[in-house]
Write a protein that holds these residues in place. Structure first.
Motif, mmCIF file in Angstrom:
data_model
loop_
_atom_site.group_PDB
_atom_site.id
_atom_site.type_symbol
_atom_site.label_atom_id
_atom_site.label_comp_id
_atom_site.label_asym_id
_atom_site.label_seq_id
_atom_site.Cartn_x
_atom_site.Cartn_y
_atom_site.Cartn_z
ATOM 1 N N GLN A 20 0.831 -1.200 0.000
ATOM 2 C CA GLN A 20 0.000 0.000 0.000
ATOM 3 C C GLN A 20 0.872 1.259 0.000
ATOM 4 O O GLN A 20 0.562 2.238 -0.679
ATOM 5 N N VAL A 21 1.978 1.239 0.733
ATOM 6 C CA VAL A 21 2.880 2.392 0.779
ATOM 7 C C VAL A 21 3.513 2.626 -0.589
ATOM 8 O O VAL A 21 3.567 3.766 -1.072
ATOM 9 N N LEU A 22 3.989 1.569 -1.235
ATOM 10 C CA LEU A 22 4.607 1.723 -2.561
ATOM 11 C C LEU A 22 3.603 2.253 -3.578
ATOM 12 O O LEU A 22 3.931 3.111 -4.400
ATOM 13 N N GLU A 23 2.382 1.768 -3.519
ATOM 14 C CA GLU A 23 1.334 2.239 -4.426
ATOM 15 C C GLU A 23 1.011 3.715 -4.162
ATOM 16 O O GLU A 23 0.874 4.511 -5.085
ATOM 17 N N THR A 24 0.919 4.072 -2.897
ATOM 18 C CA THR A 24 0.642 5.460 -2.514
ATOM 19 C C THR A 24 1.761 6.388 -2.982
ATOM 20 O O THR A 24 1.504 7.468 -3.512
ATOM 21 N N ALA A 25 2.996 5.959 -2.824
ATOM 22 C CA ALA A 25 4.147 6.766 -3.263
ATOM 23 C C ALA A 25 4.160 6.902 -4.777
ATOM 24 O O ALA A 25 4.401 7.986 -5.308
ATOM 25 N N VAL B 169 7.337 8.603 4.404
ATOM 26 C CA VAL B 169 7.301 7.161 4.622
ATOM 27 C C VAL B 169 8.153 6.852 5.847
ATOM 28 O O VAL B 169 9.263 7.363 6.002
ATOM 29 N N LEU B 170 7.618 6.013 6.732
ATOM 30 C CA LEU B 170 8.296 5.651 7.970
ATOM 31 C C LEU B 170 8.539 4.153 8.014
ATOM 32 O O LEU B 170 7.650 3.362 7.705
ATOM 33 N N LEU B 171 9.735 3.780 8.419
ATOM 34 C CA LEU B 171 10.137 2.379 8.519
ATOM 35 C C LEU B 171 10.308 1.994 9.984
ATOM 36 O O LEU B 171 11.008 2.690 10.730
ATOM 37 N N ALA B 172 9.704 0.897 10.394
ATOM 38 C CA ALA B 172 9.822 0.407 11.767
ATOM 39 C C ALA B 172 11.272 0.030 12.062
ATOM 40 O O ALA B 172 12.040 -0.333 11.166
ATOM 41 N N ALA B 173 11.631 0.107 13.328
ATOM 42 C CA ALA B 173 12.997 -0.194 13.757
ATOM 43 C C ALA B 173 13.408 -1.622 13.403
ATOM 44 O O ALA B 173 14.575 -1.875 13.103
ATOM 45 N N ASP B 174 12.453 -2.536 13.399
ATOM 46 C CA ASP B 174 12.777 -3.932 13.131
ATOM 47 C C ASP B 174 12.331 -4.398 11.738
ATOM 48 O O ASP B 174 12.152 -5.586 11.503
ATOM 49 N N VAL C 234 13.402 -2.705 3.828
ATOM 50 C CA VAL C 234 13.999 -1.374 3.847
ATOM 51 C C VAL C 234 14.545 -1.026 2.468
ATOM 52 O O VAL C 234 14.284 0.058 1.929
ATOM 53 N N ARG C 235 15.282 -1.950 1.876
ATOM 54 C CA ARG C 235 15.862 -1.711 0.542
ATOM 55 C C ARG C 235 14.761 -1.509 -0.502
ATOM 56 O O ARG C 235 14.808 -0.579 -1.310
ATOM 57 N N ARG C 236 13.746 -2.341 -0.453
ATOM 58 C CA ARG C 236 12.631 -2.262 -1.410
ATOM 59 C C ARG C 236 11.891 -0.921 -1.303
ATOM 60 O O ARG C 236 11.580 -0.286 -2.310
ATOM 61 N N ILE C 237 11.632 -0.491 -0.087
ATOM 62 C CA ILE C 237 10.915 0.766 0.126
ATOM 63 C C ILE C 237 11.788 1.949 -0.281
ATOM 64 O O ILE C 237 11.326 2.873 -0.952
ATOM 65 N N ARG C 238 13.047 1.944 0.105
ATOM 66 C CA ARG C 238 13.938 3.053 -0.251
ATOM 67 C C ARG C 238 14.071 3.174 -1.770
ATOM 68 O O ARG C 238 14.039 4.275 -2.306
ATOM 69 N N GLU C 239 14.213 2.054 -2.446
ATOM 70 C CA GLU C 239 14.321 2.078 -3.912
ATOM 71 C C GLU C 239 13.006 2.507 -4.550
ATOM 72 O O GLU C 239 12.991 3.287 -5.496
ATOM 73 N N GLY C 240 11.885 2.023 -4.028
ATOM 74 C CA GLY C 240 10.582 2.336 -4.594
ATOM 75 C C GLY C 240 10.142 3.772 -4.368
ATOM 76 O O GLY C 240 9.363 4.316 -5.146
ATOM 77 N N CYS C 241 10.643 4.386 -3.313
ATOM 78 C CA CYS C 241 10.240 5.758 -2.972
ATOM 79 C C CYS C 241 11.295 6.794 -3.341
ATOM 80 O O CYS C 241 11.072 7.988 -3.142
ATOM 81 N N GLU C 242 12.407 6.338 -3.880
ATOM 82 C CA GLU C 242 13.502 7.258 -4.202
ATOM 83 C C GLU C 242 13.024 8.361 -5.152
ATOM 84 O O GLU C 242 12.419 8.099 -6.187
ATOM 85 N N GLY C 243 13.247 9.579 -4.749
ATOM 86 C CA GLY C 243 12.857 10.723 -5.549
ATOM 87 C C GLY C 243 11.377 11.085 -5.464
ATOM 88 O O GLY C 243 10.963 12.083 -6.038
#
Length: 104
Positions: free
Chosen positions: A25-30, A38-43, A49-58
């Protein structure tokens, strides 16, 4: 103290209907340009983390927080590792609750 403020701000986002939860849902929203923060949980897993950072880059800022998935589960029905705030003012509120050392 900051954790409590952030959790309260996230609860406000949830009640306002301005919180996307879960990686898909976050990737689709971005991708649609609606994510303000976008916020990433500590665990969150390294793969997530890599997938979200790459998907939301820019597209939107991505920050790590010191709340675990189990703590974030109180916002919804299940533990989640990724959240997106979709309102600019609420995103600003959440950023103000984060300590500078939590930049990701």
């Amino acid at each position: 103290m900051q954790r409590d403020k952030l959790f309260g701000a996230l609860g406000l986002c949830r009640r306002a209907g301005k919180l996307a939860m879960g990686a898909e849902q976050v990737l689709e929203t971005a991708a649609r340009g609606r994510a303000q923060l976008v916020l990433l949980a500590a665990d969150a897993s390294k793969r997530t983390v890599r997938r979200i950072r790459e998907g939301c880059e820019g597209l939107c800022p991505v920050r790590s927080i010191h709340l675990a998935q189990a703590e974030l589960s109180a916002l919804g029905r299940r533990p989640v590792a990724v959240l997106a705030v979709t309102d600019e003012n609420l995103a600003r509120l959440c950023r103000n609750c984060l300590a500078p050392a939590q930049d990701g």
